[in-house]
Write a protein that holds these residues in place. Structure first.
Motif, short mmCIF file in Angstrom:
data_model
loop_
_atom_site.label_atom_id
_atom_site.label_comp_id
_atom_site.label_asym_id
_atom_site.label_seq_id
_atom_site.Cartn_x
_atom_site.Cartn_y
_atom_site.Cartn_z
N ALA A 30 0.85 -1.19 0.00
CA ALA A 30 0.00 0.00 0.00
C ALA A 30 0.88 1.24 0.00
CB ALA A 30 -0.92 -0.01 1.22
N TRP A 31 0.41 2.33 -0.64
CA TRP A 31 1.20 3.54 -0.71
C TRP A 31 0.28 4.75 -0.93
CZ3 TRP A 31 0.68 -0.20 -4.30
CH2 TRP A 31 0.23 0.16 -5.57
N GLU A 32 0.81 5.93 -0.60
CA GLU A 32 0.06 7.16 -0.74
C GLU A 32 0.24 7.74 -2.14
OE1 GLU A 32 0.99 9.97 2.28
OE2 GLU A 32 0.71 8.55 3.94
N THR A 33 -0.86 8.31 -2.70
CA THR A 33 -0.82 9.01 -3.98
C THR A 33 -1.70 10.25 -3.87
OG1 THR A 33 -2.77 7.96 -4.98
CG2 THR A 33 -0.67 6.77 -5.13
N GLU A 34 -1.72 11.07 -4.92
CA GLU A 34 -2.59 12.24 -4.94
C GLU A 34 -4.06 11.84 -4.92
OE1 GLU A 34 -1.98 15.53 -4.79
OE2 GLU A 34 0.09 14.96 -4.30
N GLU A 35 -4.37 10.69 -5.52
CA GLU A 35 -5.76 10.22 -5.57
C GLU A 35 -6.24 9.69 -4.23
OE1 GLU A 35 -6.83 7.80 -9.13
OE2 GLU A 35 -4.66 7.86 -9.46
N GLY A 36 -5.31 9.23 -3.41
CA GLY A 36 -5.65 8.61 -2.14
C GLY A 36 -4.66 7.50 -1.82
N ILE A 37 -5.07 6.57 -0.97
CA ILE A 37 -4.22 5.43 -0.61
C ILE A 37 -4.51 4.30 -1.58
CG2 ILE A 37 -3.60 3.77 1.16
CD1 ILE A 37 -2.87 6.58 1.96
N LYS A 38 -3.47 3.79 -2.24
CA LYS A 38 -3.63 2.66 -3.14
C LYS A 38 -3.18 1.38 -2.44
CE LYS A 38 -3.38 5.10 -7.55
NZ LYS A 38 -4.78 4.80 -7.90
N VAL A 39 -3.94 0.31 -2.67
CA VAL A 39 -3.70 -0.97 -1.99
C VAL A 39 -3.75 -2.08 -3.03
CG1 VAL A 39 -4.46 -2.54 -0.17
CG2 VAL A 39 -4.84 -0.08 0.09
#
Length: 767
Positions: free
Chosen positions: A418-427
Motif C-alpha cells: 500500500a502507498w500514498e498518492t494524490e488520488e488517495g491510498i492505493k492498496v
C-alpha cells in the motif's frame, strides 16, 4: 331475520416499560377492565408478555386468579405469550427460540395450560415462524398487526381463515387480515359496522384492544361496550374466542410469503441501530458462553464450583430478551434507552463466563503452541483475532470447526502493498488495485469493469473530505486506511481494513450527528451500492432462512409533529424497503456485491441500486436521539462464497488467548461435523447436551455429528423438550428444517466431601 356476527377481541398490555405512562398498576388495571367485558358475556384473548404474567401473579395475585379462572372457563384464551414480545425478524435465531420457550413455560407454570393461539400486537413475522410455532404446540396464528408507532403492511384477504405455509413447508392455520379486523378505537368499530351492515353473509369481527380504565387513555371498556350494544341491535351477536374461528370457518386457501411481501413498518437505521448492534454482540457472547461451558462439561472440566453456569446464562438470556421488547426497540428514545441498561447487565453476566472458560482452556491445551483459539462455528475457518488481555491482533488459518484448539499464529501468507498518492491510498489486495479516496469512496477494477464502493449518501448534500486518507500497517497482510468526511449533518470517520485472509473489505464508521437531521428516510445517512448494470436478484437472510427476490412494496411511515400522544402526524412514503438479518447480496449477470452488517438491518432498493441505512432521526424519539454512534460493515465484490457463512463469520469472531498449558491436549472439539449445517445453539440441560441445528438450503442435506464424548443415546425433541423419536448421529435435514437433538450423557459421579467435613467441624470448635 338478523345476520349473525361472530365477535372476538384481543386485549394487549405489557410489563416492559409499563411505567412510561401509567405506573406499576398497569397490568392489573387492564386485566380488570377486560374482565368487565367478560362479565357482560364477551369472549376473547389476553396478550401480555409472559414476563408480565409473572409480574401480575406476583404483585396482584387476586387479580391474576380471576384471570386464570376466566382462562379455565374458556372465556379468555392466551394469545402468543412470548417472553417479551420482540420484533422477531430483527433478532437472531436462538433468541427467537428462547422467546417462545420462556413464554410457553411461563404460561404452563402460571395458568396450567399451553397457549394455542399466536397473536401479537406488533409485526411478528418471518417465513420460518410456522415451523417454530408448531414445534412449540401452537395451532393458530393471526396476521392482524396494529399500527402504533410502527406502520406494518400485510396482504388483505376476503376469507377470515387460511393456511400459512412456512419456508420449510410447515402449515399452520391462521386468521387472515380482513376488512373486519378492527383497531381499538370505538370510531374504528363504528366505521366497520357501517361498511358491512348490508352484507348478506356471516361476519367474523376481530377487534384489538388495549384496555385501560384511566382518563389518560382512550380505549376503555365503557367506550367499547357502547359500540358493541349497537352490534347487538343490528346483528345476531355471537361472542367467541379467536382460535374458535378456524373451527367455524375451516381454512382452505394456502398462502406462502417471502419476508419482503410484508412491510415491518419500522424506522430501521434509527440512532445508528446501536441497540440492535449491541444486542447481537451480547447474544453472541451468551451463545459463546454456552458453547464453551458445554465443551468443558462433556470433558469433565469446570473453572467454577458448579459443573455448568446455569443461572448466570439463563439470567443473561432473560435480560437480553427484555432488551428485545418491541417498545424498548421502537420507542427507544422515549423509554429512556432502558434497553441499554438491561444489555449492560446481561453483558456483565455473560462476559466473565467466556473469560474464565477461555482462561481454563488456555491452561489445558498444549503449551508448546502459541495460542488457545475458540471457533464457535461448525466449519473450518481463518481470519484475524485479537488476543484476550492484549492489544495484539494475530492471523490464524485452518482453525477446525466448533471447538477450542491449540494453534500457532501465522505470519501472513502474502504481504499487502500500500502507498500514498494524490488520488488517495492505493492498496494491492487479492490481485487487484484498490484506491481509498479522500471522499471515502473505494475504487477498484474487477472483470474489466471499474466499481466504486462505499459511497455515503444523504439527500441534498455532497460529501466533503475533512482530511487526507492515512495508512497504518497492523500485520504484513493486514492494513488499515482511515478517512474523515462530512455529509450534511453527519461527520464520519471511517476505517478500511484490507486483510489477505478476508474476502471482504471491513469498514468501521464513527458517526457524529452535528445537527438534528431531517426526520425519517429523507434525512438518513446511507451507503449506496450499484453494479452499473441491471439487477437480476437480491439474496438476503432472515432468522433461520435465506431467500432470493427483488423487493417491490410501497407503503408509508408516520411520525408525530410534536408530542407523541396528542400531536397530529405527518406521513412519509417508503418504497421497496426491507430488512435483512446479516447480509444482502446484489446479483447481476456478470457481477455480484455482498454487504455484510453487524446490525444495520434496513435497506432500500431504487431500481438496480441498493442503499443500506446507517443512521436516521426518528421523531418518535423526540430530543433523545443518539448524537454519536459506531457501526461496522463489510463489502465484498465478485466473490463466489456462501454469503450466509461469510455473514456468520463477520458476526461471530474467533476468541484467542495465549496458551499456558503444558504438553497435553491439542483440542477440545465436541463433534466431528460433516455437512453444511448451521448451528443455533449448544447448551447443557440437566445431564443432557442440547444441540439445535438448521438447514439453510432449499434442498435436503445429509450431515453427521459424531460426538467426541461418551453418550447414552440421541433423541430428536421439539422446542419444549418433548421426545419425537430416537435418532442416530447421521442426520437428514429436510429443506429449511430446524432440528433439536438431545444427547443423553452418562451419569456423573460426583466426588463426595464427607472426608473433608472435619475441616469445618474442627475449625468451628476452636475457642
Amino acid at each position: 331475520m338478523k345476520k349473525k356476527i361472530f365477535y372476538t377481541f384481543g386485549n394487549h398490555m405489557h410489563w416492559i416499560d409499563m411505567e412510561w405512562m401509567w405506573g406499576i398498576g398497569t397490568l392489573e388495571n387492564s386485566t380488570k377492565d377486560m374482565l368487565k367485558l367478560v362479565q357482560k358475556g364477551l369472549k376473547g384473548a389476553i396478550n401480555f408478555d409472559a414476563i408480565g404474567y409473572e409480574y401480575l401473579a406476583f404483585k396482584h395475585p387476586d387479580t391474576f386468579e380471576r384471570l386464570k379462572e376466566a382462562v379455565r372457563q374458556g372465556k379468555i384464551e392466551i394469545a402468543a405469550g412470548t417472553y417479551t414480545q420482540p420484533y422477531p425478524h430483527l433478532i437472531d435465531e436462538e433468541s427467537n427460540v428462547q422467546q417462545i420457550i420462556f413464554g410457553v413455560r411461563v404460561c404452563e407454570r402460571l395458568f396450567g395450560v399451553r397457549p394455542k393461539l399466536f397473536w401479537e400486537e406488533e409485526f411478528y413475522f418471518f417465513p420460518q415462524l410456522p415451523q417454530l410455532l408448531l414445534q412449540a404446540g401452537y395451532e393458530v396464528y393471526c396476521f392482524f398487526f396494529q399500527e402504533t408507532w410502527h406502520t406494518p403492511s400485510v396482504p388483505k384477504f376476503e376469507e377470515p381463515t387460511l393456511f400459512w405455509e412456512g419456508a420449510d413447508g410447515s402449515k399452520i392455520r391462521a386468521l387472515s387480515f380482513t376488512d373486519l379486523c378492527v383497531h381499538q378505537w370505538p370510531e374504528d368499530l363504528e366505521r366497520t359496522i357501517s361498511k358491512h351492515v348490508e352484507k348478506n353473509e356471516e361476519l367474523f369481527l376481530i377487534q384489538w384492544l388495549e384496555l385501560m380504565d384511566s382518563p389518560k387513555w382512550m380505549c376503555r371498556s365503557e367506550l367499547i361496550e357502547k359500540e358493541l350494544e349497537r352490534l347487538r341491535q343490528i346483528f345476531e351477536f355471537q361472542p367467541i374466542r379467536p382460535s374458535e374461528i378456524v373451527d367455524l370457518r375451516k381454512p382452505e386457501r394456502i398462502v406462502r410469503f417471502k419476508s419482503t411481501d410484508l412491510y415491518h413498518g419500522l424506522s430501521l437505521g434509527k440512532n445508528g441501530d446501536t441497540l440492535r448492534i449491541e444486542r447481537r454482540k451480547i447474544e453472541n457472547t451468551i451463545n459463546d458462553a454456552q458453547i464453551l461451558a458445554s465443551i468443558a462439561y462433556v470433558n469433565g472440566l469446570s473453572p467454577q464450583w458448579s459443573a455448568y453456569p446455569d443461572w448466570e446464562i439463563e439470567e443473561a438470556r432473560r435480560l437480553l430478551m427484555i432488551s428485545q421488547a418491541h417498545d424498548i426497540d421502537e420507542c427507544e428514545g422515549f423509554c429512556g434507552d432502558i434497553g441499554k441498561v438491561y444489555l449492560e447487565t446481561a453483558k456483565s453476566l455473560a462476559t466473565p463466563i467466556v473469560e474464565r472458560y477461555m482462561d481454563m482452556f488456555s491452561k489445558n491445551v498444549d503449551g508448546t503452541s502459541q495460542l488457545c483459539v475458540f471457533n464457535p462455528l461448525p466449519w473450518k475457518r481463518k481470519g484475524y483475532v485479537r488476543v484476550e488481555g492484549t492489544d495484539q491482533i494475530v492471523a490464524v488459518e485452518d482453525v477446525p470447526a466448533l471447538g477450542v484448539f491449540a494453534l500457532d499464529e501465522q505470519n501472513g501468507s502474502c504481504r499487502i502493498e500500500a502507498w500514498e498518492t494524490e488520488e488517495g491510498i492505493k492498496v494491492l489486495w487479492h490481485g487487484a488495485q484498490w484506491t481509498v479516496q479522500p471522499n471515502g469512496i473505494v475504487r477498484t477494477e474487477s472483470n474489466g469493469k471499474v466499481y466504486e464502493l462505499n459511497e455515503l449518501i444523504c439527500e441534498g448534500y455532497e460529501v466533503v473530505p475533512l482530511s487526507k486518507p492515512t495508512l497504518k500497517r497492523i500485520l504484513p497482510d493486514l492494513i488499515d486506511v482511515r478517512t474523515s468526511v462530512k455529509v450534511g449533518p453527519y461527520e464520519c470517520r471511517q476505517s478500511f481494513r484490507f486483510g489477505e485472509l478476508n474476502d471482504y473489505l471491513e469498514i468501521e464508521t464513527e458517526i457524529e450527528v452535528i445537527e438534528k437531521p431531517k426526520p425519517g428516510y429523507a434525512g438518513a445517512l446511507m451507503v449506496r451500492m450499484d453494479l452499473k448494470e441491471e439487477l437480476k436478484e437480491l439474496v438476503y437472510d432472515y432468522p433461520f432462512g435465506v431467500e432470493r427476490g427483488i423487493p417491490n412494496l410501497k407503503h408509508y411511515r408516520y411520525y408525530p409533529k410534536g408530542d407523541w400522544m396528542t400531536s397530529e402526524k405527518f406521513f412519509e412514503d417508503v418504497v421497496n424497503h426491507f430488512a435483512s438479518l446479516r447480509f444482502v447480496q446484489l446479483r447481476c449477470d456478470d457481477a455480484n456485491m455482498l454487504f455484510l452488517h453487524s446490525g444495520n438491518q434496513g435497506f432500500v432498493r431504487n431500481g438496480s441500486e441498493l442503499y443500506a441505512v446507517l443512521y436516521l432521526y426518528d421523531p418518535w424519539d423526540g430530543e433523545n436521539f443518539a448524537k454519536s454512534v459506531r457501526t461496522r460493515y463489510g463489502i465484498a465484490l465478485n466473490v463466489e462464497c456462501d454469503p450466509l457463512r461469510m455473514a456468520q463469520e463477520f458476526n461471530r469472531p474467533m476468541i484467542a488467548k495465549k496458551a499456558q498449558g503444558r504438553v497435553g491436549s491439542k483440542s477440545f472439539q465436541p463433534f466431528e461435523i460433516v455437512g453444511e449445517i448451521q448451528l443455533s445453539a449448544i447448551y447443557v440441560e440437566g445431564n443432557s447436551l442440547i444441540v439445535r441445528i438448521w438447514n439453510p438450503k432449499e434442498e435436503q442435506i445429509f450431515a453427521s455429528m459424531e460426538p467426541k464424548f461418551d453418550f447414552v443415546k440421541v433423541e430428536e425433541i421439539n422446542l419444549l423438550g418433548e421426545v419425537l423419536e430416537e435418532v442416530s448421529t447421521q442426520i437428514t435435514l429436510k429443506p429449511m428444517e430446524i432440528k433439536t437433538l438431545r444427547f443423553h450423557l452418562p451419569a456423573r459421579v460426583e466426588k463426595g466431601l464427607d472426608e473433608y467435613r472435619y475441616v469445618w467441624s474442627e475449625y468451628q470448635k476452636r475457642e
